[in-house]
Enzyme design. Structure first.
Site, PDB file in Angstrom:
ATOM      1  N   HIS A  61      40.285  17.513  65.181  1.00  0.00           N
ATOM      2  CA  HIS A  61      38.973  17.649  65.808  1.00  0.00           C
ATOM      3  C   HIS A  61      39.060  17.567  67.330  1.00  0.00           C
ATOM      4  O   HIS A  61      39.882  16.834  67.873  1.00  0.00           O
ATOM      5  CB  HIS A  61      38.031  16.547  65.310  1.00  0.00           C
ATOM      6  CG  HIS A  61      37.863  16.542  63.831  1.00  0.00           C
ATOM      7  ND1 HIS A  61      37.675  15.390  63.113  1.00  0.00           N
ATOM      8  CD2 HIS A  61      37.867  17.542  62.914  1.00  0.00           C
ATOM      9  CE1 HIS A  61      37.556  15.677  61.833  1.00  0.00           C
ATOM     10  NE2 HIS A  61      37.675  16.981  61.683  1.00  0.00           N
ATOM     11  N   LYS A  70      39.822   9.483  74.062  1.00  0.00           N
ATOM     12  CA  LYS A  70      39.644   8.541  72.953  1.00  0.00           C
ATOM     13  C   LYS A  70      40.625   7.383  73.083  1.00  0.00           C
ATOM     14  O   LYS A  70      41.813   7.592  73.337  1.00  0.00           O
ATOM     15  CB  LYS A  70      39.876   9.229  71.607  1.00  0.00           C
ATOM     16  CG  LYS A  70      38.832  10.275  71.279  1.00  0.00           C
ATOM     17  CD  LYS A  70      39.073  10.910  69.926  1.00  0.00           C
ATOM     18  CE  LYS A  70      37.993  11.948  69.633  1.00  0.00           C
ATOM     19  NZ  LYS A  70      38.225  12.618  68.359  1.00  0.00           N
ATOM     20  N   TYR A 130      37.252   3.869  67.514  1.00  0.00           N
ATOM     21  CA  TYR A 130      37.661   4.546  68.746  1.00  0.00           C
ATOM     22  C   TYR A 130      36.496   4.693  69.702  1.00  0.00           C
ATOM     23  O   TYR A 130      35.375   4.961  69.322  1.00  0.00           O
ATOM     24  CB  TYR A 130      38.354   5.884  68.480  1.00  0.00           C
ATOM     25  CG  TYR A 130      37.612   6.873  67.625  1.00  0.00           C
ATOM     26  CD1 TYR A 130      36.938   7.940  68.206  1.00  0.00           C
ATOM     27  CD2 TYR A 130      37.602   6.767  66.238  1.00  0.00           C
ATOM     28  CE1 TYR A 130      36.281   8.863  67.427  1.00  0.00           C
ATOM     29  CE2 TYR A 130      36.946   7.686  65.451  1.00  0.00           C
ATOM     30  CZ  TYR A 130      36.288   8.733  66.053  1.00  0.00           C
ATOM     31  OH  TYR A 130      35.614   9.652  65.279  1.00  0.00           O
ATOM     32  N   ASP A 166      37.129  20.317  56.923  1.00  0.00           N
ATOM     33  CA  ASP A 166      38.498  20.237  57.439  1.00  0.00           C
ATOM     34  C   ASP A 166      39.457  21.126  56.654  1.00  0.00           C
ATOM     35  O   ASP A 166      40.336  21.764  57.229  1.00  0.00           O
ATOM     36  CB  ASP A 166      39.001  18.799  57.439  1.00  0.00           C
ATOM     37  CG  ASP A 166      38.407  17.962  58.563  1.00  0.00           C
ATOM     38  OD1 ASP A 166      37.757  18.534  59.462  1.00  0.00           O
ATOM     39  OD2 ASP A 166      38.593  16.738  58.536  1.00  0.00           O
TER      40      ASP A 166
END
Length: 177
Positions: A61, A70, A130, A166
């Site tokens: 992603h 991140k 995250y 996905d």
């Protein structure tokens, strides 16, 4: 806090100090001044929490217009964390790195804006936290297949559990042609 260069340029591994005894442990998980000293100037504006079971494969992603930096931590369990450099101007464009993150070894992975991210859960359950440098924007979201042949990502051999989105993602070269 110890700071280590990760395999791809501009990504870092942080090792926060953990103090433990028979009662458990204490760990300071985030202090903005420590990350500034390591060269991270991005303001971290959003916290995300993902809980997944063994074999869940999330990713790859990224966001197109407002890429997210991140700071990734595993609070419970163990994951195989993968990042791909999708910064077209980078000498590492299209290269990937993998880092095992676990609750038992206090480490955090910093991915600067411009990296695609995914992970595979190796433990029975994993809680991944995250922080991001931009807010999530569904309209800006991008994804490519974890199994894009041209990347050659070496995933541990498990029965994979992927979302429909996905598993239907296009190959890397179709997104970044």
């Amino acid at each position: 806090m110890n700071v280590i260069a990760a395999p791809l340029a501009d990504s870092l591994i942080f090792e926060p100090e953990r103090f433990g005894d028979q009662r458990g442990f204490f760990q300071e998980n985030f202090r903005v001044a420590d990350y500034r000293l390591a060269g991270i100037e991005d303001e971290l504006v959003q916290d995300n929490w993902s809980r997944s079971v063994k074999g869940v494969l999330r990713g790859m992603h990224f966001q197109h217009q407002a890429p997210q930096g991140k700071l990734i931590s595993v609070m419970r369990g163990k994951i195989y964390d993968v990042a791909v450099d999708v910064r077209r101007h980078s000498a590492n464009f299209g290269r990937w790195q993998a880092v095992v993150l676990s609750e038992h070894k206090p480490q955090q992975l910093w991915l600067p804006p411009g990296f695609a991210h995914g992970f595979l859960v190796l433990s029975d359950v994993a809680d991944v936290i995250y922080k991001t440098s931009h807010y999530y924007n569904q309209a800006d979201e991008g994804a490519f297949s974890c199994f894009s042949a041209e990347l050659g990502i070496s995933w541990p051999d498990l029965p994979y559990i992927q979302s429909a989105k996905d598993s239907a993602a296009a190959d890397f070269h179709e997104i970044f042609a």
